[in-house]
Design a protein around this motif. Structure first.
Motif, PDB file in Angstrom:
ATOM      1  N   ARG A  19       0.822  -1.220   0.000  1.00 40.56           N
ATOM      2  CA  ARG A  19       0.000   0.000   0.000  1.00 40.56           C
ATOM      3  C   ARG A  19       0.851   1.264   0.000  1.00 40.56           C
ATOM      4  O   ARG A  19       0.371   2.345  -0.315  1.00 40.56           O
ATOM      5  CB  ARG A  19      -0.920   0.013   1.232  1.00 40.56           C
ATOM      6  N   VAL A  20       2.109   1.108   0.386  1.00 40.08           N
ATOM      7  CA  VAL A  20       2.970   2.282   0.542  1.00 40.08           C
ATOM      8  C   VAL A  20       3.205   2.993  -0.798  1.00 40.08           C
ATOM      9  O   VAL A  20       3.261   4.211  -0.860  1.00 40.08           O
ATOM     10  CB  VAL A  20       4.313   1.865   1.190  1.00 40.08           C
ATOM     11  N   VAL A  21       3.321   2.193  -1.877  1.00 40.25           N
ATOM     12  CA  VAL A  21       3.532   2.800  -3.204  1.00 40.25           C
ATOM     13  C   VAL A  21       2.164   3.058  -3.837  1.00 40.25           C
ATOM     14  O   VAL A  21       1.345   2.144  -3.905  1.00 40.25           O
ATOM     15  CB  VAL A  21       4.348   1.856  -4.108  1.00 40.25           C
ATOM     16  N   PRO A  22       1.896   4.290  -4.292  1.00 38.25           N
ATOM     17  CA  PRO A  22       0.581   4.581  -4.890  1.00 38.25           C
ATOM     18  C   PRO A  22       0.305   3.681  -6.082  1.00 38.25           C
ATOM     19  O   PRO A  22       1.208   3.339  -6.840  1.00 38.25           O
ATOM     20  CB  PRO A  22       0.699   6.042  -5.342  1.00 38.25           C
ATOM     21  N   GLN A 205       8.870  11.655  -4.003  1.00 37.10           N
ATOM     22  CA  GLN A 205       8.463  12.119  -2.671  1.00 37.10           C
ATOM     23  C   GLN A 205       8.174  10.928  -1.752  1.00 37.10           C
ATOM     24  O   GLN A 205       8.539  10.929  -0.582  1.00 37.10           O
ATOM     25  CB  GLN A 205       7.223  13.006  -2.778  1.00 37.10           C
ATOM     26  N   VAL A 206       7.535   9.899  -2.331  1.00 33.84           N
ATOM     27  CA  VAL A 206       7.243   8.693  -1.549  1.00 33.84           C
ATOM     28  C   VAL A 206       8.553   8.077  -1.055  1.00 33.84           C
ATOM     29  O   VAL A 206       8.680   7.708   0.124  1.00 33.84           O
ATOM     30  CB  VAL A 206       6.461   7.677  -2.417  1.00 33.84           C
ATOM     31  N   ARG A 208      11.416   9.591  -0.642  1.00 33.02           N
ATOM     32  CA  ARG A 208      12.033  10.475   0.353  1.00 33.02           C
ATOM     33  C   ARG A 208      11.404  10.262   1.739  1.00 33.02           C
ATOM     34  O   ARG A 208      12.105  10.144   2.750  1.00 33.02           O
ATOM     35  CB  ARG A 208      11.872  11.938  -0.095  1.00 33.02           C
ATOM     36  N   VAL A 209      10.073  10.174   1.757  1.00 30.07           N
ATOM     37  CA  VAL A 209       9.381   9.987   3.045  1.00 30.07           C
ATOM     38  C   VAL A 209       9.737   8.619   3.633  1.00 30.07           C
ATOM     39  O   VAL A 209      10.017   8.506   4.830  1.00 30.07           O
ATOM     40  CB  VAL A 209       7.840  10.108   2.855  1.00 30.07           C
ATOM     41  N   MET A 210       9.765   7.606   2.772  1.00 29.86           N
ATOM     42  CA  MET A 210      10.082   6.267   3.281  1.00 29.86           C
ATOM     43  C   MET A 210      11.490   6.202   3.849  1.00 29.86           C
ATOM     44  O   MET A 210      11.728   5.579   4.887  1.00 29.86           O
ATOM     45  CB  MET A 210       9.897   5.230   2.162  1.00 29.86           C
ATOM     46  N   ARG A 211      12.403   6.851   3.157  1.00 23.81           N
ATOM     47  CA  ARG A 211      13.781   6.859   3.681  1.00 23.81           C
ATOM     48  C   ARG A 211      13.855   7.642   4.992  1.00 23.81           C
ATOM     49  O   ARG A 211      14.587   7.256   5.907  1.00 23.81           O
ATOM     50  CB  ARG A 211      14.716   7.489   2.658  1.00 23.81           C
ATOM     51  N   LEU A 212      13.105   8.720   5.053  1.00 21.94           N
ATOM     52  CA  LEU A 212      13.123   9.555   6.264  1.00 21.94           C
ATOM     53  C   LEU A 212      12.688   8.750   7.491  1.00 21.94           C
ATOM     54  O   LEU A 212      13.216   8.940   8.580  1.00 21.94           O
ATOM     55  CB  LEU A 212      12.195  10.768   6.064  1.00 21.94           C
ATOM     56  N   VAL A 213      11.716   7.855   7.298  1.00 24.62           N
ATOM     57  CA  VAL A 213      11.219   7.083   8.441  1.00 24.62           C
ATOM     58  C   VAL A 213      11.974   5.766   8.623  1.00 24.62           C
ATOM     59  O   VAL A 213      11.556   4.917   9.392  1.00 24.62           O
ATOM     60  CB  VAL A 213       9.695   6.823   8.333  1.00 24.62           C
ATOM     61  N   ALA A 215      13.150   3.463   6.040  1.00 21.21           N
ATOM     62  CA  ALA A 215      13.007   2.334   5.102  1.00 21.21           C
ATOM     63  C   ALA A 215      14.340   2.047   4.434  1.00 21.21           C
ATOM     64  O   ALA A 215      15.033   2.972   4.011  1.00 21.21           O
ATOM     65  CB  ALA A 215      11.958   2.653   4.049  1.00 21.21           C
TER      66      ALA A 215
ATOM     67  N   ARG B  74      18.151   5.777  11.215  1.00 25.81           N
ATOM     68  CA  ARG B  74      16.966   6.656  11.205  1.00 25.81           C
ATOM     69  C   ARG B  74      15.789   6.033  11.966  1.00 25.81           C
ATOM     70  O   ARG B  74      14.876   6.742  12.353  1.00 25.81           O
ATOM     71  CB  ARG B  74      16.565   6.967   9.772  1.00 25.81           C
ATOM     72  N   LEU B  87       2.738  10.524   2.973  1.00 24.53           N
ATOM     73  CA  LEU B  87       2.276   9.804   1.769  1.00 24.53           C
ATOM     74  C   LEU B  87       0.794  10.165   1.622  1.00 24.53           C
ATOM     75  O   LEU B  87      -0.051   9.695   2.394  1.00 24.53           O
ATOM     76  CB  LEU B  87       2.465   8.300   1.931  1.00 24.53           C
ATOM     77  N   HIS B  89      -1.541   9.397  -0.305  1.00 21.34           N
ATOM     78  CA  HIS B  89      -2.576   8.422  -0.670  1.00 21.34           C
ATOM     79  C   HIS B  89      -2.981   7.529   0.505  1.00 21.34           C
ATOM     80  O   HIS B  89      -3.903   6.730   0.377  1.00 21.34           O
ATOM     81  CB  HIS B  89      -2.098   7.558  -1.838  1.00 21.34           C
ATOM     82  N   LEU B  90      -2.303   7.679   1.635  1.00 20.02           N
ATOM     83  CA  LEU B  90      -2.632   6.846   2.798  1.00 20.02           C
ATOM     84  C   LEU B  90      -3.316   7.676   3.880  1.00 20.02           C
ATOM     85  O   LEU B  90      -3.002   8.856   4.048  1.00 20.02           O
ATOM     86  CB  LEU B  90      -1.354   6.236   3.398  1.00 20.02           C
ATOM     87  N   VAL B 102       7.682   0.040   7.600  1.00 17.43           N
ATOM     88  CA  VAL B 102       8.938  -0.119   6.851  1.00 17.43           C
ATOM     89  C   VAL B 102       9.999  -0.884   7.656  1.00 17.43           C
ATOM     90  O   VAL B 102      10.925  -1.440   7.081  1.00 17.43           O
ATOM     91  CB  VAL B 102       9.515   1.236   6.361  1.00 17.43           C
TER      92      VAL B 102
END
Lengths: 300, 222
Positions: A19-22, A205-206, A208-213, A215, B74, B87, B89-90, B102
């Protein structure tokens, strides 16, 4: 970057991670459409290749087991020489049967060129004798020598000089079919790579956000790899089924139709197109995986 | 940080940075706009690598971390960005749970904790809303919830009150102070002096001033 991990993830599926990837985007539609179209074409390339193979085998088999003796002699001697040739053939090891073609059969052979009213009896048409070989075959050189002694006007045509180029052509056609199949698969890989790169770029952007948290790149890549592999499998599945239906709807093989009506699958050959969707999935898996890691390496 | 410097081009915008964030401490980083506060924070979570000197994060030299180790590092750092990227879409609930997802943890197994956290930041009624539907203050609180869901050791916040009114600023500050009292190390980049003064009434905060590319302890005027 474990491939095994990717494969396990692919088979197991990870609902949350997926679900993470649109889901939306042109890349999704492109992958489905390209996989479908390429699988459809691949079914035809495969059918062409298999049909060419069958044709080559059939020609080789049919021409290898029959030959012709052409007998030219003065009218007064033609009957005697025909009997002499048949007598020689009867005693030749490797000859299964032999017979002289009747005037009607010779007329039928010439009809396509000269029309139905050809007076065969009035023309100096050589007498044709059909020879059917046993599977072991006969010694052509020995037979020629004996014919020269018994019936000087007889010429043995064992079809070798006809057979070789026909078989070569059919083999070349089979090779072309296989090359087409390879090109289709390579094009699929290229298109899916481009689609995956486009998807990664549009989801910067997805990422970037995933790496920030926190992933890992493996996790991000897997999300894309799973998505593209499944799309390729689905698209190729649909394309292969449509291709098989189209091939099944082609006119059935008939003697008079020769090659063009025989462009289909036979028996277990129908199972071969079913390998195309998994093959497309494998190609999509590697193409997306390589594209994903390359793109992710480029993004700091 | 030990004598760390960073520049996007030939000219360094940060230089001679030497400081240590002690575990459980509370720091403010202040300075004029364009002083390099965001860049400083990015050095702290390995988004950027110092061009000279060393930045050590949890005992590891940031320059030597590969992408996997950066990701693992991180997971121990909660970051609240000024522009609060999500994100879109979520639903916001899944965005807050994203660090768990993640990291391969089953967020559904931690539903109770997640709901408690969402309630703590006052977003229970908005949990199923998409990020674009949230107000600035709600986004800031959601970003804070996402930053702390993994129970990080360090919380970095870049102008966390930049887009919200004073009342909401105080509420966010209270949340950060509460986290600090739980033992978390907190570093907030802000140019809001009133916020710093309000914080000093609640926790023992050290204020660092960033000017001319260098960091120094702020004076008694704060």
């Amino acid at each position: 970057m474990s491939v095994a991990g990717d494969l396990i993830g692919l088979l197991k599926g990870e609902a949350q991670a997926d679900r993470v990837v649109p889901r939306s985007g042109q890349a999704a539609k492109l992958t489905l459409a390209v996989s479908g179209a390429m699988a459809f074409l691949a079914v035809f390339a495969l059918a062409l290749s298999l049909a060419s193979g069958r044709l080559a085998d059939r020609w080789a088999e049919a021409l290898a087991q029959s030959s012709t003796i052409r007998l030219s002699a003065p009218e007064a001697e033609i009957e005697a020489q025909t009997w002499a040739v048949l007598a020689v053939l009867q005693q030749t090891p490797g000859v299964d049967s032999a017979r002289a073609l009747s005037d009607d059969e010779q007329r039928a052979l010439l009809e396509p060129w000269f029309g139905p009213d050809l007076p065969v009896a009035d023309l100096p048409v050589p007498r044709l004798i059909e020879v059917i070989e046993t599977p072991e075959g006969y010694d052509a050189a020995g037979l020629r020598q004996r014919l020269a002694a018994e019936a000087p006007g007889a010429v043995l045509d064992d079809h070798t000089r006809w057979r070789a180029p026909l078989i070569a052509a059919a083999d070349r056609l089979r090779l072309l079919g296989l090359v087409s199949l390879m090109l289709i698969l390579a094009s699929t890989a290229a298109m899916i790579t481009l689609a995956a790169q486009a998807a990664l770029a549009s989801n910067e952007q997805v990422i970037r956000v995933m790496r920030l948290v926190g992933a890992r790149d493996t996790y991000i890549a897997r999300a894309f790899v799973r998505r593209f592999t499944r799309r390729a499998l689905t698209g190729a599945g649909m394309g292969a089924v449509l291709g098989m239906i189209a091939v099944a709807l082609l006119p059935s093989a008939a003697e008079e139709g020769a090659f063009l009506t025989g462009l289909g699958f036979q028996g277990a050959g129908w199972l071969l197109p079913l390998a195309i969707p998994p093959l497309a999935a494998v190609i999509a898996f590697w193409a997306t995986r390589i594209a994903a890691f390359r793109t992710l390496r480029g993004l700091r | 940080m030990h004598d760390a410097a960073f520049g996007y081009g030939a000219e360094p915008i940060l230089s001679a940075l030497s400081l240590r964030l002690a575990p459980g401490s509370f720091h403010f980083l202040t300075g004029p706009s364009g002083a390099g506060k965001t860049t400083f924070l990015k050095l702290c979570y390995a988004e950027l690598v110092a061009t000279t000197g060393a930045v050590t994060i949890f005992g590891e030299d940031a320059a030597r971390l590969d992408r996997d180790k950066i990701a693992l590092t991180r997971q121990r750092i909660g970051v609240v960005h000024q522009d609060c990227e999500f994100l879109d879409h979520l639903p916001i609930r899944e965005n807050i749970a994203l660090p768990l997802t993640v990291a391969g943890r089953d967020s559904s197994a931690q539903d109770a904790n997640l709901d408690e956290l969402i309630a703590w930041v006052g977003l229970s009624a908005r949990a199923q809303a998409r990020p674009p539907e949230l107000s600035g203050g709600e986004r800031q609180r959601a970003a804070l919830a996402r930053a702390i869901i993994m129970d990080p050791d360090l919380i970095l916040a870049d102008e966390p009150t930049g887009n919200v009114d004073w009342e909401m600023s105080l509420r966010l500050l209270q949340l950060l102070c509460a986290l600090n009292k739980m033992g978390k190390t907190v570093l907030i980049a802000t140019h809001d002096m009133a916020l710093i003064r309000a914080a000093k009434a609640q926790v023992q905060a050290r204020v660092l001033r960033l000017a001319g590319g260098r960091v120094s302890a702020a004076g008694a005027d704060l």
